[in-house]
Design an enzyme around this catalytic site. Structure first.
Site, PDB file in Angstrom:
ATOM      1  N   ASP A  11      -5.254   1.238   0.505  1.00  0.00           N
ATOM      2  CA  ASP A  11      -6.622   1.506   0.060  1.00  0.00           C
ATOM      3  C   ASP A  11      -6.907   2.980   0.343  1.00  0.00           C
ATOM      4  OD1 ASP A  11      -9.160   1.352  -0.854  1.00  0.00           O
ATOM      5  OD2 ASP A  11      -9.862  -0.145   0.575  1.00  0.00           O
ATOM      6  N   ASP A 105      -7.661   2.862  -6.841  1.00  0.00           N
ATOM      7  CA  ASP A 105      -7.357   3.322  -5.480  1.00  0.00           C
ATOM      8  C   ASP A 105      -6.867   2.216  -4.562  1.00  0.00           C
ATOM      9  OD1 ASP A 105      -9.778   2.010  -5.521  1.00  0.00           O
ATOM     10  OD2 ASP A 105     -10.628   3.177  -3.889  1.00  0.00           O
ATOM     11  N   GLU A 106      -6.468   1.076  -5.088  1.00  0.00           N
ATOM     12  CA  GLU A 106      -6.131  -0.062  -4.239  1.00  0.00           C
ATOM     13  C   GLU A 106      -5.012  -0.867  -4.877  1.00  0.00           C
ATOM     14  OE1 GLU A 106      -8.528  -3.749  -2.028  1.00  0.00           O
ATOM     15  OE2 GLU A 106      -9.505  -2.493  -3.545  1.00  0.00           O
TER      16      GLU A 106
END
Length: 685
Positions: A11, A105-106
């Site tokens: 993350d 983003d993860e």
């Protein structure tokens, strides 16, 4: 569930805000909030410096402005975010072929499928190497969680934030989960949590003690059984490399409720076209068209229509959406509209009826245009005077065309621009026909601010620059990692020559051009008429010779004066002394907003510091006396600037609100805390 920590969850830390700070050196270490800037905008991401004030994702932007008025409020730049995300996902695919992206983003990674030994030591080594590779490739940081299941890996990455790594050892799952809130478990939202609360269940341990039968009675068989397994620490969900999208949709929230029926229909048509573009970009088609309507009272309804077969034809989707909106009463006001397509497929079934209707409409439009042209030509022949054409008629038409072509452009805070003379920069704010730009690059030192007319031909929008210098060896002395630029030397001297502390202020003006009407893309919010500070675009000029200043301003040169007021402009001095220019850097012709330098720990970076690394203190002395750019006005304020206006704090609806700075007794330490609305802002030179 596998016992060994072979599932990795990555993350990125405050991704959007961190990317903005990395690309804008003057914002590093300062509060940054990214999201919709309109009155109904929502926070997408807030930097950790802004989170200490209570700002978080999904918060209303108006509330974020009240909590942290001195933050930099920027629009999202998804082109940059996707570029960085692609680089991160490429690194993840080097670890394993099983990578499940959740967002930009993860992502989850199955390390065992990539050949990593199923031991704690091997997993930890992979996680540390991944964090270092991400830092080297993007200049950003990410938090890593390692566990035996997806649920535990995600919990571990949350505990590791920011910029850390947590490994959950096998056999410790139940002990770790026990005291956590039941909301920690996947699938437990507000409604489920409220149901469990009424039954006296608040933590994961209490969920486990309630037993599977009680959970099934409360939540149903499927949900209750899965929730009990997760409370036990068991999560059998595999990492799926390809997640098939179930639908594609777009929606817009409007600054003002729509009540006009024609406007609602036009917005539905525009949203349908956007949805089809996304559908075609994904190489898909769909057979069910869905509209979403949120009314003025936040009540939300959806309507759908299933077609005869999958399609990606914009005309078909527009017609279906128009039929659906015709059956919805929107006269009371609509705050949100959306159009989506579900039932996705990889092929398209042509709609012959829609094609025939479109062909007929196109033919009718062509005939109407031809008839109008013939009528216009006939009217011109009847009015034409024999002889050469009058130049007045030609000049009039050219003037109208030129006026349309020179319509003022709109500049949103945070957008990338390039000037023919000053190079690359980004918009700090715009309004009253002017735009303020800070000229800096991700690998440069904090740059200067200049103000231009909004229609300046030398200023053009451009694409975002990469976060890291493509040729890092071309500029010796500059670190390639954005987070380490412009830091003070060990002797306390600043690395930045000629850049005053005031020039590094992060506060941005985000008020839009008042002549431009707001759009659905959510621009900056309106400015109240009684705001304490006027327009953001009037630049302050730097005084380089205190002796040449008028009596009022000359008296302000004092180490004891600590509060530049937000509603005044610095005095203008037009004849700088060359000697002082060498000592303090060239004068500014456009200064940023006078905002405090906020450090993540709440201290300030002004008195006794270099102003570049907030919170790091140095011993004050004569050799660190601020240059003329850092003259601090007294309580009575300074003379007005060239236009009689001064930049406000925070911009938008937050102008007139500031964060005051109070110095502690004797020690010289400063502490930043919110002040009541309309109070002046104090800061040290």
């Amino acid at each position: 569930m596998r016992g060994a920590p072979t599932i990795l969850h990555l993350d990125m830390d405050a991704f959007y805000a961190s990317a903005e700070q990395a690309s804008k050196p003057s914002l590093r270490g300062k509060p940054v909030i990214v999201g919709g800037l309109g009155p109904r905008g929502v926070v997408a991401t807030a930097s950790y410096e802004a989170r200490v004030f209570g700002v978080h994702s999904a918060m209303a932007m108006a509330q974020a402005r009240r909590l942290c008025p001195n933050a930099a409020f920027l629009i999202p730049r998804f082109t940059l975010y996707r570029t960085v995300s692609d680089a991160v996902m490429t690194l993840l695919h080097t670890l394993s072929p099983l990578v499940e992206p959740l967002s930009l983003d993860e992502a989850f990674v199955d390390l065992e499928a990539g050949g990593t030994e199923p031991t704690v030591g091997a997993a930890r080594a992979v996680g540390e190497r991944l964090r270092a590779d991400i830092k080297a490739a993007t200049g950003l940081t990410g938090s890593v969680g390692l566990a035996g299941s997806k649920m535990l890996a995600k919990i571990a990455s949350e505990q590791a934030k920011p910029d850390g790594m947590v490994v959950i050892d096998p056999g410790t799952e139940r002990e770790l989960l026990g005291p956590m809130s039941v909301r920690t478990l996947p699938g437990v939202g507000p409604a489920t949590a409220e149901t469990l609360r009424r039954a006296g269940i608040h933590t994961v341990a209490e969920t486990r003690e309630a037993g599977e039968a009680e959970l099934v009675r409360l939540l149903g068989r499927a949900h209750g059984a899965s929730l009990f397994l997760m409370a036990e620490g068991r999560d059998e969900r595999p990492v799926v490399a390809e997640r098939d999208a179930k639908s594609i949709s777009v929606e817009d929230t409007f600054d003002v409720d729509l009540t006009d029926r024609t406007r609602v229909q036009l917005e539905i048509t525009r949203l349908a076209d956007r949805c089809v573009r996304r559908l075609r970009e994904a190489g898909r088609s769909g057979r069910t068209v869905v509209i979403k309507v949120r009314r003025y009272d936040f009540s939300t309804l959806t309507r759908s229509e299933t077609l005869r077969g999958p399609t990606d034809d914009p005309g078909v989707v527009r017609e279906a959406a128009a039929r659906l909106i015709d059956g919805v009463d929107t006269t009371a006001g609509v705050r949100l509209l959306g159009v989506g397509v579900s039932g996705l497929a990889d092929y398209t079934q042509e709609d012959l009826f829609a094609q025939a209707a479109q062909a007929a409409q196109a033919a009718q439009a062509a005939q109407a245009a031809q008839a109008a042209q013939e009528a216009h030509e006939a009217l011109g022949d009847a009015r034409r005077v024999p002889g050469p054409e009058g130049p007045e008629r030609v000049g009039e038409g050219a003037g109208e065309a030129s006026e349309d072509a020179e319509k003022p452009r709109r500049w949103l805070p945070g957008s990338d621009v390039r000037h023919a003379e000053y190079g690359a920069g980004w918009v700090q704010g715009s309004g009253v026909g002017r735009v303020t730009v800070r000229f800096e690059e991700p690998w440069s030192r904090p740059g200067r601010v200049r103000t231009f007319a909004v229609d300046d031909p030398a200023l053009e929008p451009t694409e975002p620059l990469p976060l890291l210098r493509p040729d890092a060896d071309a500029a010796p002395g500059l670190d390639a990692v954005p987070g380490e630029l412009a830091t003070p030397d060990v002797d306390g001297a600043s690395d930045v020559d000629g850049a005053s502390d005031a020039d590094l202020a992060p506060n941005l003006a985000v008020s839009p051009d008042p002549d431009a009407s707001p759009t659905a893309e959510e621009v900056a919010g309106p400015v109240p008429e009684d705001a304490a500070s006027p327009g953001p675009d009037v630049a302050r000029k730097a005084a380089t010779d205190p002796a040449s200043m008028p009596g009022e301003a000359a008296d302000l040169v004092s180490d004891d004066v600590v509060c530049p007021r937000p509603d005044v402009a610095r005095e203008v001095v037009t004849d700088p002394d060359p000697a002082s220019e060498d000592a303090a850097g060239p004068p500014l012709d456009g200064a940023p907003e006078a905002a405090p330098d906020l450090a993540p720990d709440g201290t300030t970076g002004r008195e006794g510091t270099t102003g570049l690394n907030p919170g790091e203190r140095i011993a004050p002395g004569p050799e660190q006396t601020a240059g003329p750019d850092d003259l601090a006005p007294g309580a009575d304020g300074l003379a007005e600037g060239a236009d009689g206006l001064a930049p406000g704090l925070g911009g938008g609806s937050g102008r007139g609100q500031g964060l005051g700075h109070m110095r502690g007794p004797a020690s010289g330490h400063e502490q930043s805390k919110p002040q009541p609305q309309g109070q002046p802002v104090t800061s040290s030179p």
